[in-house]
Design a protein around this motif. Structure first.
Motif, mmCIF file in Angstrom:
data_model
loop_
_atom_site.group_PDB
_atom_site.id
_atom_site.type_symbol
_atom_site.label_atom_id
_atom_site.label_comp_id
_atom_site.label_asym_id
_atom_site.label_seq_id
_atom_site.Cartn_x
_atom_site.Cartn_y
_atom_site.Cartn_z
ATOM 1 N N ARG A 108 -20.177 81.134 22.469
ATOM 2 C CA ARG A 108 -19.421 81.709 21.353
ATOM 3 C C ARG A 108 -20.051 83.020 20.912
ATOM 4 O O ARG A 108 -19.363 83.992 20.586
ATOM 5 N N GLY A 109 -21.393 83.070 20.920
ATOM 6 C CA GLY A 109 -22.085 84.300 20.560
ATOM 7 C C GLY A 109 -21.804 85.428 21.541
ATOM 8 O O GLY A 109 -21.678 86.589 21.143
ATOM 9 N N SER A 149 -23.978 83.084 16.431
ATOM 10 C CA SER A 149 -22.688 83.780 16.461
ATOM 11 C C SER A 149 -22.300 84.293 15.077
ATOM 12 O O SER A 149 -21.721 85.378 14.944
#
Length: 354
Positions: free
Chosen positions: A265-266, A243
């Protein structure tokens, strides 16, 4: 407790550690879901520590659940990650013993788990497993080459959405990882006239590919993320794009053969960056489709092309990111078919398509 918490958050059904000292077998077998049918478990053989093997099995098995559901297969998702034995597997008898030990260990679970090849594992290895259990798939399918062709076809469909055209002639594609799937993908892209930049954690593989395909640029894995590109194609072992590295990316589309190249999250980071992400479970399923249904490579890849077209059409219609739409489509099929309950005989379908 952290592993149990992760299993609960992802919805896993089971995690089993397998061990057989004489053969050197040490493996983590994760079953994410058997709602649609027995869990197809991709078998990987890698040099890594226990924690990475367990976490890799958990992540891969979730991807397999979504992949099978989106492809319309009557299978759930699983994964088996084998730690490389200390003595290696160069000796053919040692390799046979390792995979037959795996089959023997899985025998009591054969109503819930079906083993097939993944990274570091060949159809011949699965044939050894099949000597001990009937729960196998893919012995007669070159899944890597079929998967690579499916990724190519899916990439074309995704490019129409992200780049405005499905033609890849002159399009800059950066391939991260040129193992069996990455090499196959590179060959198809090269034939169409794409401009290729490649990297691999084993640089000799990238250099060998460049010797085979003219005009291919080779860079280091770290440099690849900074390379100007239209499409980034992760084809490695997982989480190739962290990320914190997303701001470095210059691509407009991420589409490759790698399982879970991005964390949750990425995924949010690339969405905020305006980069289209076609998720692994949508675009790398051709090999699984071929193994599960007996379809030819072109037919399995065409199914991937149609799946990606459905995802992009819905994404445009509802104004949602394709990776969000793809996950919801897979989860909706699981919910709908799962709501039917078991068949009258109490048995779930063992394979095929819905």
């Amino acid at each position: 407790m952290l592993i149990l918490e992760e299993m609960q958050s992802r919805g896993h059904e089971a995690l089993t550690l397998l061990h057989h000292a004489p053969s050197g077998l040490r493996a983590a077998l994760a079953v994410h879901s058997t709602v649609l049918g027995p869990a197809i478990a991709g078998v990987r053989l890698r040099e890594q520590d226990e924690e990475l093997a367990v976490r890799g099995a958990l992540a891969l098995s979730e991807s397999l659940t979504l992949k099978a559901a989106l492809a319309g297969l009557n299978y759930g998702g699983g994964a088996c990650v084998i730690l490389m034995p200390e003595s290696g597997v160069e000796d053919p008898h040692a390799r046979e013993a390792l995979f037959r030990a795996l089959g023997r260990q899985v025998l009591p679970m054969e109503s819930r788990v079906v083993l097939t090849e993944d990274i570091g594992v060949s159809p011949a290895d699965i044939a050894f497993v099949a000597q001990e259990t009937r729960s196998t798939l893919g012995m007669n399918t070159d899944t890597s080459s079929v998967t690579g062709y499916g990724v190519y076809r899916g990439m074309k469909a995704a490019a129409r959405h992200a780049l405005g055209s499905e033609s890849l002639r002159g399009v800059r594609v950066a391939i991260m990882g040129v193992g069996a799937v990455g090499r196959a993908l590179a060959g198809h892209l090269h034939r169409e006239g794409a401009r290729l930049t490649v990297a691999d954690d084993r640089p000799e593989r990238a250099l060998a590919l460049a010797d085979t395909l003219s005009g291919v640029t080779v860079v280091g894995c770290h440099e690849l993320l900074d390379a100007p590109s239209d499409i980034l194609a992760p084809c490695g072992y997982g989480h190739s794009v962290r990320s914190q590295d997303v701001p470095r990316l210059q691509c407009r589309l991420i589409a490759g053969g790698e399982h879970h190249p991005l964390s949750r999250r990425g995924e949010e980071a690339v969405k905020e960056a305006g980069i289209v992400y076609m998720p692994d479970f949508a675009i790398n399923s051709a090999g699984l489709i071929a193994a599960a249904t007996g379809l030819e490579a072109a037919q399995a890849a065409e199914r991937v092309y149609q799946i990606v077209n459905r995802i992009t059409a819905a994404a445009e219609q509802y104004g949602k990111a394709p990776h969000v739409v793809a996950r919801r489509m897979a989860e909706r099929r699981i919910d709908l078919i799962g709501s039917l309950g078991a068949s009258a005989s109490g048995a779930r379908p063992a394979g095929g398509v819905a």
